[in-house]
Design a protein around this motif. Structure first.
Motif, PDB file in Angstrom:
ATOM      1  N   VAL A 182      43.524  44.891  44.706  1.00 34.94           N
ATOM      2  CA  VAL A 182      42.957  43.780  43.670  1.00 34.94           C
ATOM      3  C   VAL A 182      42.737  44.270  42.176  1.00 34.94           C
ATOM      4  O   VAL A 182      42.301  45.493  42.420  1.00 34.94           O
ATOM      5  CB  VAL A 182      41.922  42.833  44.618  1.00 34.94           C
ATOM      6  N   PHE A 186      37.603  42.580  39.997  1.00 32.15           N
ATOM      7  CA  PHE A 186      37.224  42.525  41.391  1.00 32.15           C
ATOM      8  C   PHE A 186      36.369  43.513  42.346  1.00 32.15           C
ATOM      9  O   PHE A 186      35.910  43.394  43.082  1.00 32.15           O
ATOM     10  CB  PHE A 186      38.011  41.707  42.034  1.00 32.15           C
ATOM     11  N   PRO A 270      35.826  37.023  38.977  1.00 30.46           N
ATOM     12  CA  PRO A 270      34.921  37.967  39.592  1.00 30.46           C
ATOM     13  C   PRO A 270      33.333  37.568  39.226  1.00 30.46           C
ATOM     14  O   PRO A 270      32.396  37.878  40.017  1.00 30.46           O
ATOM     15  CB  PRO A 270      35.431  39.156  38.807  1.00 30.46           C
ATOM     16  N   SER A 286      44.461  37.665  49.063  1.00 31.03           N
ATOM     17  CA  SER A 286      43.892  38.208  47.834  1.00 31.03           C
ATOM     18  C   SER A 286      42.183  37.707  47.684  1.00 31.03           C
ATOM     19  O   SER A 286      41.522  38.481  47.238  1.00 31.03           O
ATOM     20  CB  SER A 286      44.741  37.913  46.588  1.00 31.03           C
ATOM     21  N   GLU A 290      39.118  39.724  47.631  1.00 35.26           N
ATOM     22  CA  GLU A 290      38.121  39.735  46.236  1.00 35.26           C
ATOM     23  C   GLU A 290      36.628  39.247  46.801  1.00 35.26           C
ATOM     24  O   GLU A 290      35.595  39.822  46.142  1.00 35.26           O
ATOM     25  CB  GLU A 290      38.922  38.607  45.485  1.00 35.26           C
TER      26      GLU A 290
END
Length: 366
Positions: A182, A186, A270, A286, A290
């Motif tokens: 990622v 993140f 994030p 994903s 994250e």
């Protein structure tokens, strides 16, 4: 001047995970080895595949809205022999496109982040070819098409994915467990939640629930948001509609029972994940990776049958969150978790233990 070695990254936009993983690897290569390599990304289906395969990226959002049909197709073709039979049967149809790709995009290393591309590209490259690396972007129940015996290396996100690779005919020495790549955004150290909330304009005195449905705003996001807001729990709610403009407009037109913040496609994910107390999402790989990096407990409300089945199992068995399909069930799970902060702390600790924020760097260093 010596030419830089060329790395060719093959992906396609059937779901956001293939592109985001590819971009994360390129970012890690450029960060770890600045100026050493020339990287090129190619959406192979969109740019090279014959009709109607070249329309798969545009058709994908509609295809996954039929989960029963998707599940049937996934399982009907999932298996070592079935996958090889499928790719052999498809070769006459895709041969010209695959050969044109390898002729026009010559490289010193090929990295593939999409299961449909392994077999035809490896066959088109022939015996005298550059090294070929597959990076699997499904956490657990990855389709058999991911695992091709001629790949030089197969990088997988979990031990369960490694076991699956071996079951589908790969040798142990071909496989490495690295995590799911990622973006570096993140993978940063935790920020100050109070400052992050102030920057986002979120209340500092309420637990915050972050509700997302991926980049396309998929799933019953509107109904879940309304159910959470009406559940009587003292909290704030942030809803990310992604590129779904119609969903965002509906959300913005509502009168909300709790402080609610509505977003479209958002680059501050994030920060939002680090500032939130709880994530409500579908079981996309994903997003799960994250959230683990942000130590953010999660409630999963949906999954794509087949490749995301194992993601649910992964989250539950590792104590990262819970599986609560259905609108009212999801809202009830939110109430339960907000009422038990100690459970959220345990899940956050499990996220920290399970996260692999160095995954992209590990791929770049291979």
């Amino acid at each position: 001047m010596i030419d830089q070695p060329r790395i060719l990254f093959l992906f396609s936009d059937t779901g956001g995970g293939h592109r985001s993983a590819t971009e994360a690897i390129i970012e890690a290569v450029e960060h770890g080895f600045p100026g050493r390599f020339h990287a090129e990304m190619i959406d192979v289906l969109a740019d090279y595949a014959p009709r109607p395969l070249n329309r798969l990226p545009q058709a994908y959002p509609q295809m996954v809205r039929s989960p029963r049909a998707w599940s049937w197709g996934f399982h009907a073709l999932d298996g070592h022999r079935r996958a090889r039979a499928l790719t052999a049967a498809a070769w006459p149809y895709v041969r010209g496109a695959a050969r044109r790709l390898v002729l026009e995009r010559q490289a010193d290393l090929v990295v593939c982040t999409h299961p449909l591309l392994n077999a035809p590209v490896l066959r088109a490259l022939g015996p005298r070819r550059p090294p070929f690396i597959t990076v699997v972007t499904d956490l657990v129940t990855a389709h058999a098409l991911w695992y091709h015996h001629r790949a030089d290396l197969c990088l997988v996100p979990t031990e369960a994915a490694r076991d699956r690779a071996i079951a589908f005919g790969m040798l142990p020495e071909q496989i490495r467990v690295v995590g799911l790549p990622v973006s570096r955004r993140f993978c940063q150290p935790p920020g100050d939640p109070a400052r992050l909330r102030a920057d986002l304009g979120w209340p500092s005195d309420l637990p915050m629930v972050l509700l997302v449905g991926g980049g396309e705003g998929m799933g019953p996001i509107f109904k879940i948001a309304r159910a959470i807001a009406a559940c009587g729990q003292r909290c704030g709610l942030a809803v990310v509609a992604g590129r779904n403009a119609r969903l965002r407009s509906r959300l913005e037109d509502q009168m909300w029972e709790v402080p609610t913040f509505v977003y479209g496609f958002e680059r501050r994910m994030p920060q939002m994940m680090q500032a939130a107390d709880l994530l409500v999402t579908k079981a996309g790989p994903s997003t799960i990776a994250e959230a683990m990096n942000a130590s953010l407990p999660m409630i999963l409300f949906g999954r794509l049958p087949g490749q995301e089945d194992g993601n649910v199992q992964f989250v539950v068995e590792n104590g990262l969150g819970v599986w609560s399909p259905g609108v009212q069930t999801t809202a009830a799970a939110v109430v339960d978790w907000l009422s038990h902060p100690e459970e959220r702390k345990r899940a956050a600790a499990a996220c920290r233990r399970t996260a692999r924020p160095d995954a992209a760097d590990a791929v770049a260093s291979v």
